[in-house]
Motif scaffolding. Sequence first.
Motif, PDB file in Angstrom:
ATOM      1  N   GLU A  76       0.843  -1.198   0.000  1.00 45.60           N
ATOM      2  CA  GLU A  76       0.000   0.000   0.000  1.00 45.60           C
ATOM      3  C   GLU A  76       0.876   1.245   0.000  1.00 45.60           C
ATOM      4  O   GLU A  76       1.839   1.345   0.757  1.00 45.60           O
ATOM      5  CB  GLU A  76      -0.938   0.028   1.203  1.00 45.60           C
ATOM      6  CG  GLU A  76      -1.849   1.259   1.217  1.00 45.60           C
ATOM      7  CD  GLU A  76      -2.968   1.163   2.239  1.00 45.60           C
ATOM      8  OE1 GLU A  76      -3.580   2.192   2.551  1.00 45.60           O
ATOM      9  OE2 GLU A  76      -3.245   0.034   2.721  1.00 45.60           O
ATOM     10  N   TYR A  77       0.505   2.209  -0.852  1.00 38.70           N
ATOM     11  CA  TYR A  77       1.287   3.441  -1.009  1.00 38.70           C
ATOM     12  C   TYR A  77       0.430   4.599  -0.520  1.00 38.70           C
ATOM     13  O   TYR A  77      -0.714   4.770  -0.944  1.00 38.70           O
ATOM     14  CB  TYR A  77       1.680   3.634  -2.477  1.00 38.70           C
ATOM     15  CG  TYR A  77       2.343   2.384  -3.049  1.00 38.70           C
ATOM     16  CD1 TYR A  77       3.715   2.235  -3.051  1.00 38.70           C
ATOM     17  CD2 TYR A  77       1.556   1.338  -3.527  1.00 38.70           C
ATOM     18  CE1 TYR A  77       4.303   1.085  -3.543  1.00 38.70           C
ATOM     19  CE2 TYR A  77       2.130   0.176  -4.011  1.00 38.70           C
ATOM     20  CZ  TYR A  77       3.515   0.046  -4.023  1.00 38.70           C
ATOM     21  OH  TYR A  77       4.093  -1.094  -4.496  1.00 38.70           O
ATOM     22  N   GLY A  78       1.025   5.415   0.364  1.00 38.46           N
ATOM     23  CA  GLY A  78       0.250   6.451   1.023  1.00 38.46           C
ATOM     24  C   GLY A  78      -0.264   7.533   0.095  1.00 38.46           C
ATOM     25  O   GLY A  78      -1.419   7.939   0.176  1.00 38.46           O
ATOM     26  N   HIS A  79       0.587   8.027  -0.832  1.00 37.36           N
ATOM     27  CA  HIS A  79       0.206   9.176  -1.661  1.00 37.36           C
ATOM     28  C   HIS A  79       0.912   9.090  -3.004  1.00 37.36           C
ATOM     29  O   HIS A  79       2.136   9.094  -3.086  1.00 37.36           O
ATOM     30  CB  HIS A  79       0.589  10.482  -0.951  1.00 37.36           C
ATOM     31  CG  HIS A  79       0.254  11.710  -1.717  1.00 37.36           C
ATOM     32  ND1 HIS A  79       0.807  12.952  -1.450  1.00 37.36           N
ATOM     33  CD2 HIS A  79      -0.596  11.919  -2.783  1.00 37.36           C
ATOM     34  CE1 HIS A  79       0.340  13.854  -2.286  1.00 37.36           C
ATOM     35  NE2 HIS A  79      -0.509  13.249  -3.107  1.00 37.36           N
ATOM     36  N   ILE A 110      -3.465   0.517  -3.492  1.00 29.78           N
ATOM     37  CA  ILE A 110      -3.234  -0.901  -3.207  1.00 29.78           C
ATOM     38  C   ILE A 110      -2.653  -1.565  -4.447  1.00 29.78           C
ATOM     39  O   ILE A 110      -3.311  -1.653  -5.491  1.00 29.78           O
ATOM     40  CB  ILE A 110      -4.537  -1.622  -2.799  1.00 29.78           C
ATOM     41  CG1 ILE A 110      -5.276  -0.824  -1.715  1.00 29.78           C
ATOM     42  CG2 ILE A 110      -4.232  -3.038  -2.349  1.00 29.78           C
ATOM     43  CD1 ILE A 110      -4.502  -0.638  -0.444  1.00 29.78           C
ATOM     44  N   ALA A 111      -1.390  -2.010  -4.347  1.00 24.47           N
ATOM     45  CA  ALA A 111      -0.726  -2.682  -5.470  1.00 24.47           C
ATOM     46  C   ALA A 111       0.238  -3.720  -4.910  1.00 24.47           C
ATOM     47  O   ALA A 111       1.350  -3.383  -4.490  1.00 24.47           O
ATOM     48  CB  ALA A 111       0.026  -1.675  -6.339  1.00 24.47           C
ATOM     49  N   PRO A 112      -0.153  -4.993  -4.850  1.00 28.23           N
ATOM     50  CA  PRO A 112       0.701  -6.031  -4.274  1.00 28.23           C
ATOM     51  C   PRO A 112       2.060  -6.103  -4.964  1.00 28.23           C
ATOM     52  O   PRO A 112       2.155  -5.999  -6.182  1.00 28.23           O
ATOM     53  CB  PRO A 112      -0.105  -7.314  -4.499  1.00 28.23           C
ATOM     54  CG  PRO A 112      -1.525  -6.847  -4.607  1.00 28.23           C
ATOM     55  CD  PRO A 112      -1.454  -5.516  -5.276  1.00 28.23           C
ATOM     56  N   VAL A 167     -11.014   2.119  -8.908  1.00 29.46           N
ATOM     57  CA  VAL A 167     -10.036   1.251  -9.551  1.00 29.46           C
ATOM     58  C   VAL A 167      -9.421   1.964 -10.730  1.00 29.46           C
ATOM     59  O   VAL A 167     -10.143   2.476 -11.591  1.00 29.46           O
ATOM     60  CB  VAL A 167     -10.679  -0.085 -10.001  1.00 29.46           C
ATOM     61  CG1 VAL A 167      -9.638  -0.962 -10.695  1.00 29.46           C
ATOM     62  CG2 VAL A 167     -11.277  -0.822  -8.812  1.00 29.46           C
ATOM     63  N   LEU A 168      -8.109   2.022 -10.784  1.00 24.21           N
ATOM     64  CA  LEU A 168      -7.386   2.636 -11.874  1.00 24.21           C
ATOM     65  C   LEU A 168      -6.979   1.569 -12.880  1.00 24.21           C
ATOM     66  O   LEU A 168      -6.265   0.622 -12.541  1.00 24.21           O
ATOM     67  CB  LEU A 168      -6.136   3.357 -11.352  1.00 24.21           C
ATOM     68  CG  LEU A 168      -5.126   3.876 -12.374  1.00 24.21           C
ATOM     69  CD1 LEU A 168      -5.775   4.861 -13.319  1.00 24.21           C
ATOM     70  CD2 LEU A 168      -3.942   4.516 -11.652  1.00 24.21           C
ATOM     71  N   GLY A 169      -7.463   1.716 -14.114  1.00 24.12           N
ATOM     72  CA  GLY A 169      -7.057   0.791 -15.168  1.00 24.12           C
ATOM     73  C   GLY A 169      -7.848  -0.494 -15.193  1.00 24.12           C
ATOM     74  O   GLY A 169      -7.522  -1.415 -15.934  1.00 24.12           O
ATOM     75  N   GLY A 205       4.760  -8.087 -13.370  1.00 22.05           N
ATOM     76  CA  GLY A 205       4.157  -7.389 -14.502  1.00 22.05           C
ATOM     77  C   GLY A 205       2.700  -7.752 -14.710  1.00 22.05           C
ATOM     78  O   GLY A 205       2.111  -7.408 -15.738  1.00 22.05           O
ATOM     79  N   LYS A 206       2.104  -8.443 -13.731  1.00 25.56           N
ATOM     80  CA  LYS A 206       0.713  -8.870 -13.860  1.00 25.56           C
ATOM     81  C   LYS A 206      -0.262  -7.905 -13.178  1.00 25.56           C
ATOM     82  O   LYS A 206      -1.431  -8.230 -13.001  1.00 25.56           O
ATOM     83  CB  LYS A 206       0.543 -10.271 -13.256  1.00 25.56           C
ATOM     84  CG  LYS A 206       1.331 -11.345 -13.999  1.00 25.56           C
ATOM     85  CD  LYS A 206       1.129 -12.710 -13.351  1.00 25.56           C
ATOM     86  CE  LYS A 206       1.917 -13.797 -14.092  1.00 25.56           C
ATOM     87  NZ  LYS A 206       1.756 -15.124 -13.434  1.00 25.56           N
ATOM     88  N   LEU A 207       0.252  -6.746 -12.817  1.00 22.32           N
ATOM     89  CA  LEU A 207      -0.595  -5.779 -12.138  1.00 22.32           C
ATOM     90  C   LEU A 207      -1.719  -5.321 -13.056  1.00 22.32           C
ATOM     91  O   LEU A 207      -1.486  -4.800 -14.135  1.00 22.32           O
ATOM     92  CB  LEU A 207       0.245  -4.575 -11.704  1.00 22.32           C
ATOM     93  CG  LEU A 207      -0.448  -3.535 -10.829  1.00 22.32           C
ATOM     94  CD1 LEU A 207      -0.836  -4.141  -9.486  1.00 22.32           C
ATOM     95  CD2 LEU A 207       0.467  -2.331 -10.614  1.00 22.32           C
ATOM     96  N   GLN A 208      -2.951  -5.515 -12.637  1.00 21.56           N
ATOM     97  CA  GLN A 208      -4.104  -5.130 -13.455  1.00 21.56           C
ATOM     98  C   GLN A 208      -4.725  -3.868 -12.851  1.00 21.56           C
ATOM     99  O   GLN A 208      -4.113  -2.833 -12.817  1.00 21.56           O
ATOM    100  CB  GLN A 208      -5.111  -6.293 -13.508  1.00 21.56           C
ATOM    101  CG  GLN A 208      -4.553  -7.543 -14.173  1.00 21.56           C
ATOM    102  CD  GLN A 208      -4.165  -7.318 -15.622  1.00 21.56           C
ATOM    103  OE1 GLN A 208      -4.865  -6.616 -16.350  1.00 21.56           O
ATOM    104  NE2 GLN A 208      -3.060  -7.914 -16.045  1.00 21.56           N
ATOM    105  N   GLY A 209      -5.947  -3.945 -12.387  1.00 24.06           N
ATOM    106  CA  GLY A 209      -6.583  -2.780 -11.795  1.00 24.06           C
ATOM    107  C   GLY A 209      -5.895  -2.389 -10.494  1.00 24.06           C
ATOM    108  O   GLY A 209      -5.632  -3.228  -9.640  1.00 24.06           O
TER     109      GLY A 209
END
Length: 296
Positions: free
Chosen positions: A76-79, A106-108, A290-292, A115-119
């Motif tokens: 998790e990234y704050g900003h 939220i991006a695990p 959700v982004l993307g 490289g499998k990051l989706q939404g």
Amino acid sequence: MAAPGQPSAPKRRRRTRRIVISLVVLIALLVAADFGAAAVFEYQVSKRAREQFHLTDDPSVKVHGFSFLAQAISGEYGHVAIDAKGVPVQDTLRDLEVHVDLMGVIAPLGDLVSGKLQGVRVREVEGQVRVKASDITRALLQNENPLVSSITNLTIDPISEQDAQTDPDKRTDAEQAAAERAAELETDNDTKAGARICATADLGGEETDFCAYGLITLVEAKAHFVPSRLELTNSVLGTGQLPDAFEAGITGWLKQLSLDPGQLPFTVTPTAVNVEPGVLSVKGKAFDVVLGGSGG
């Protein structure tokens, strides 16, 4: 001399120097890895934001906070801030600036590395669209008026809501004191804002400088200008007011100014309008977006 079994002073200094150098190198490698990982993440977010905004170029993305790797491990990234310039909306607004603050992204880490990051899920989004004076000029000229054949040198500046509605030079001392107290209570998170729009226009064949004072109001996600008074200067009138019928035609034309910045990013609902020197901005918030992904 060094005590038996103890290294000499020069040897201790060399050992200390090696340890310090090793620590510096390790820190440098960690910082480089931190920046490198952040760059990969920023690229992933930028690529999805480009699709979301329908842009020809990738927008700027900045991850705030240190360290990035510590945030990445937590997932998790704050900003995270996104900035895009030159965003077009229909034919009138061609040079919008978009600023978005993503809070709680939220991006695990596993999805990011593979490289499998989706939404990309975001807990809170605050979006802002900034409309420049050049786009305001185009919006005005879209509304044809037989009295106005051209507009140049348009500027927009903030004024208090009180000054937008009444002339400060015509107030009593009590009215001025009340206006100043009201101005202190104004915020940037309101659905209306005071504005002064000035320009040079060809009015009936005469080059005329005018300033219109009024409120920018946010109604159904669109910004509307409601002028309360005009000040005009040209070689015929000097400084003063136009004949009533002529002034009514100009005021009615200015009331047609309506700016639709399009849907704010990530389904953000516009909730506030603000005026800065040279810029009109509309902003709002959204939660759990959700982004993307299909939910954006």
